[in-house]
Design a protein around this motif. Structure first.
Motif, PDB file in Angstrom:
ATOM      1  N   ARG A  37       0.867  -1.185   0.000  1.00 46.23           N
ATOM      2  CA  ARG A  37       0.000   0.000   0.000  1.00 46.23           C
ATOM      3  C   ARG A  37       0.899   1.229   0.000  1.00 46.23           C
ATOM      4  NH1 ARG A  37      -3.026   1.586   4.279  1.00 46.23           N
ATOM      5  NH2 ARG A  37      -1.385   0.855   5.639  1.00 46.23           N
ATOM      6  N   SER A  38       0.898   1.980  -1.063  1.00 45.68           N
ATOM      7  CA  SER A  38       1.666   3.214  -1.070  1.00 45.68           C
ATOM      8  C   SER A  38       0.728   4.366  -0.747  1.00 45.68           C
ATOM      9  CB  SER A  38       2.341   3.429  -2.425  1.00 45.68           C
ATOM     10  OG  SER A  38       1.378   3.597  -3.427  1.00 45.68           O
ATOM     11  N   GLY A  39       1.297   5.452  -0.249  1.00 43.90           N
ATOM     12  CA  GLY A  39       0.478   6.603   0.069  1.00 43.90           C
ATOM     13  C   GLY A  39       1.233   7.640   0.854  1.00 43.90           C
ATOM     14  N   LEU A  40       0.503   8.629   1.334  1.00 44.21           N
ATOM     15  CA  LEU A  40       1.078   9.757   2.047  1.00 44.21           C
ATOM     16  C   LEU A  40       0.911   9.600   3.547  1.00 44.21           C
ATOM     17  CD1 LEU A  40      -0.300  12.659  -0.166  1.00 44.21           C
ATOM     18  CD2 LEU A  40       1.937  11.569  -0.309  1.00 44.21           C
ATOM     19  N   THR A  41       1.880  10.133   4.274  1.00 44.64           N
ATOM     20  CA  THR A  41       1.807  10.167   5.730  1.00 44.64           C
ATOM     21  C   THR A  41       2.466  11.446   6.217  1.00 44.64           C
ATOM     22  OG1 THR A  41       2.232   8.928   7.761  1.00 44.64           O
ATOM     23  CG2 THR A  41       3.968   8.891   6.104  1.00 44.64           C
ATOM     24  N   ARG A  42       2.078  11.870   7.391  1.00 42.76           N
ATOM     25  CA  ARG A  42       2.700  13.053   8.015  1.00 42.76           C
ATOM     26  C   ARG A  42       3.692  12.584   9.067  1.00 42.76           C
ATOM     27  NH1 ARG A  42       1.057  17.961   7.094  1.00 42.76           N
ATOM     28  NH2 ARG A  42      -0.785  18.291   5.834  1.00 42.76           N
ATOM     29  N   LEU A  59      17.619  14.124   2.396  1.00 41.35           N
ATOM     30  CA  LEU A  59      18.091  12.782   2.744  1.00 41.35           C
ATOM     31  C   LEU A  59      16.958  11.758   2.633  1.00 41.35           C
ATOM     32  CD1 LEU A  59      20.320  13.600   5.851  1.00 41.35           C
ATOM     33  CD2 LEU A  59      21.101  12.936   3.567  1.00 41.35           C
ATOM     34  N   VAL A  60      15.780  12.128   3.102  1.00 41.90           N
ATOM     35  CA  VAL A  60      14.633  11.218   3.038  1.00 41.90           C
ATOM     36  C   VAL A  60      14.248  10.963   1.583  1.00 41.90           C
ATOM     37  CG1 VAL A  60      12.170  10.986   3.594  1.00 41.90           C
ATOM     38  CG2 VAL A  60      13.767  11.782   5.341  1.00 41.90           C
ATOM     39  N   THR A  61      14.254  12.013   0.773  1.00 40.94           N
ATOM     40  CA  THR A  61      13.892  11.870  -0.636  1.00 40.94           C
ATOM     41  C   THR A  61      14.909  11.036  -1.396  1.00 40.94           C
ATOM     42  OG1 THR A  61      12.664  13.941  -0.630  1.00 40.94           O
ATOM     43  CG2 THR A  61      13.414  13.148  -2.771  1.00 40.94           C
ATOM     44  N   LEU A  62      16.178  11.165  -1.053  1.00 40.96           N
ATOM     45  CA  LEU A  62      17.220  10.393  -1.732  1.00 40.96           C
ATOM     46  C   LEU A  62      17.259   8.932  -1.293  1.00 40.96           C
ATOM     47  CD1 LEU A  62      20.093  13.025  -1.720  1.00 40.96           C
ATOM     48  CD2 LEU A  62      18.871  12.146  -3.723  1.00 40.96           C
ATOM     49  N   THR A  63      16.559   8.618  -0.220  1.00 41.49           N
ATOM     50  CA  THR A  63      16.474   7.234   0.238  1.00 41.49           C
ATOM     51  C   THR A  63      15.350   6.544  -0.534  1.00 41.49           C
ATOM     52  OG1 THR A  63      17.197   7.910   2.441  1.00 41.49           O
ATOM     53  CG2 THR A  63      16.168   5.758   2.261  1.00 41.49           C
ATOM     54  N   PRO A  64      15.642   5.444  -1.222  1.00 40.27           N
ATOM     55  CA  PRO A  64      14.612   4.768  -2.027  1.00 40.27           C
ATOM     56  C   PRO A  64      13.378   4.381  -1.200  1.00 40.27           C
ATOM     57  CG  PRO A  64      16.767   3.883  -2.535  1.00 40.27           C
ATOM     58  CD  PRO A  64      16.943   4.782  -1.337  1.00 40.27           C
ATOM     59  N   THR A  67       9.643   9.771  -0.400  1.00 42.55           N
ATOM     60  CA  THR A  67       9.806  11.067  -1.048  1.00 42.55           C
ATOM     61  C   THR A  67       9.087  12.117  -0.220  1.00 42.55           C
ATOM     62  OG1 THR A  67       9.807  10.022  -3.226  1.00 42.55           O
ATOM     63  CG2 THR A  67       9.407  12.388  -3.169  1.00 42.55           C
ATOM     64  N   VAL A  68       9.789  13.178   0.138  1.00 42.66           N
ATOM     65  CA  VAL A  68       9.152  14.277   0.856  1.00 42.66           C
ATOM     66  C   VAL A  68       8.383  15.112  -0.161  1.00 42.66           C
ATOM     67  CG1 VAL A  68       9.530  16.381   2.189  1.00 42.66           C
ATOM     68  CG2 VAL A  68      10.854  14.340   2.701  1.00 42.66           C
ATOM     69  N   ILE A  69       7.084  15.248   0.073  1.00 41.45           N
ATOM     70  CA  ILE A  69       6.203  15.990  -0.822  1.00 41.45           C
ATOM     71  C   ILE A  69       6.110  17.448  -0.395  1.00 41.45           C
ATOM     72  CG2 ILE A  69       3.845  16.143  -1.732  1.00 41.45           C
ATOM     73  CD1 ILE A  69       5.371  13.643  -2.632  1.00 41.45           C
ATOM     74  N   GLU A  70       6.083  17.676   0.915  1.00 41.07           N
ATOM     75  CA  GLU A  70       5.923  19.029   1.438  1.00 41.07           C
ATOM     76  C   GLU A  70       6.639  19.133   2.774  1.00 41.07           C
ATOM     77  OE1 GLU A  70       2.336  21.984   2.986  1.00 41.07           O
ATOM     78  OE2 GLU A  70       1.851  19.987   2.288  1.00 41.07           O
ATOM     79  N   ILE A  71       7.248  20.306   3.006  1.00 41.19           N
ATOM     80  CA  ILE A  71       7.826  20.621   4.311  1.00 41.19           C
ATOM     81  C   ILE A  71       7.021  21.785   4.873  1.00 41.19           C
ATOM     82  CG2 ILE A  71       9.852  21.360   5.596  1.00 41.19           C
ATOM     83  CD1 ILE A  71      11.589  20.253   3.319  1.00 41.19           C
ATOM     84  N   VAL A  80       5.164  12.871   3.611  1.00 39.08           N
ATOM     85  CA  VAL A  80       6.062  11.919   2.965  1.00 39.08           C
ATOM     86  C   VAL A  80       5.240  10.890   2.191  1.00 39.08           C
ATOM     87  CG1 VAL A  80       7.887  10.202   3.354  1.00 39.08           C
ATOM     88  CG2 VAL A  80       7.700  12.169   4.869  1.00 39.08           C
ATOM     89  N   HIS A  81       5.658  10.630   0.948  1.00 34.29           N
ATOM     90  CA  HIS A  81       5.073   9.530   0.182  1.00 34.29           C
ATOM     91  C   HIS A  81       5.932   8.297   0.440  1.00 34.29           C
ATOM     92  CE1 HIS A  81       4.457   6.833  -3.245  1.00 34.29           C
ATOM     93  NE2 HIS A  81       3.204   7.245  -3.136  1.00 34.29           N
ATOM     94  N   MET A  82       5.285   7.199   0.817  1.00 32.53           N
ATOM     95  CA  MET A  82       5.976   5.931   1.068  1.00 32.53           C
ATOM     96  C   MET A  82       5.443   4.868   0.114  1.00 32.53           C
ATOM     97  SD  MET A  82       6.183   5.673   5.172  1.00 32.53           S
ATOM     98  CE  MET A  82       6.978   6.943   6.117  1.00 32.53           C
ATOM     99  N   LEU A  83       6.357   4.090  -0.423  1.00 32.35           N
ATOM    100  CA  LEU A  83       5.940   2.995  -1.299  1.00 32.35           C
ATOM    101  C   LEU A  83       5.209   1.905  -0.532  1.00 32.35           C
ATOM    102  CD1 LEU A  83       8.811   2.279  -3.837  1.00 32.35           C
ATOM    103  CD2 LEU A  83       6.531   3.168  -4.274  1.00 32.35           C
ATOM    104  N   ASP A  84       5.551   1.734   0.752  1.00 30.41           N
ATOM    105  CA  ASP A  84       4.947   0.674   1.564  1.00 30.41           C
ATOM    106  C   ASP A  84       4.501   1.257   2.903  1.00 30.41           C
ATOM    107  OD1 ASP A  84       4.108  -1.681   2.684  1.00 30.41           O
ATOM    108  OD2 ASP A  84       6.061  -2.671   2.611  1.00 30.41           O
ATOM    109  N   LEU A  85       3.244   1.685   2.964  1.00 31.56           N
ATOM    110  CA  LEU A  85       2.721   2.279   4.195  1.00 31.56           C
ATOM    111  C   LEU A  85       2.669   1.298   5.359  1.00 31.56           C
ATOM    112  CD1 LEU A  85      -0.208   4.630   3.098  1.00 31.56           C
ATOM    113  CD2 LEU A  85       1.948   5.264   4.183  1.00 31.56           C
ATOM    114  N   ASP A  86       2.686   0.007   5.076  1.00 27.36           N
ATOM    115  CA  ASP A  86       2.693  -0.974   6.155  1.00 27.36           C
ATOM    116  C   ASP A  86       3.979  -0.897   6.970  1.00 27.36           C
ATOM    117  OD1 ASP A  86       0.179  -1.889   5.417  1.00 27.36           O
ATOM    118  OD2 ASP A  86       1.000  -3.409   4.061  1.00 27.36           O
TER     119      ASP A  86
END
Length: 111
Positions: A37-42, A59-64, A67-71, A80-86
């Motif tokens: 489950r990918s998606g956004l989290t704060r 650093l967070v964005t460069l980590t596979p 991706t930081v969407i907004e600061i 932060v967008h995460m590929l695996d919200l689990d």
């Protein structure tokens, strides 16, 4: 001396996270199971200054896998967008321990 240690620890932790996250991301993509489950989290970044928060975002964005969407500098948090919200809790704890803790030491030097 503690600033040099914090800087070296930050570099080491970033390289470690990039390798481990890269491996996990590759497995997730190659597995192609469709279960992630990918998606956004704060996520709060605490009392870091603006420059340190921007560096943390990079650093967070460069980590596979992340991706930081907004600061949000007023609320002191990232979207932060995460590929695996689990894996959210594990990822957030890793970011706090491996990135934010050394950045707080470095941030105090420039305060």
């Amino acid at each position: 001396m503690k600033y040099i240690h914090a800087f070296l620890l930050l570099v080491f932790n970033f390289l470690k996270s990039a390798l481990l996250s890269g491996w996990d991301t590759a497995r997730l993509i190659l597995r192609n199971s469709g279960f992630a489950r990918s998606g956004l989290t704060r996520m709060s970044y605490g009392d870091l200054g603006d420059n340190s928060a921007s560096l943390l975002g990079a650093l967070v964005t460069l980590t596979p896998g992340t991706t930081v969407i907004e600061i949000d500098m007023q609320q002191k948090e990232f979207v932060v967008h995460m590929l695996d919200l689990d894996q959210r809790d594990a990822v957030v704890n890793t970011i706090k321990h491996d990135f934010i803790a050394p950045l707080q030491i470095l941030d105090r030097r420039h305060a």
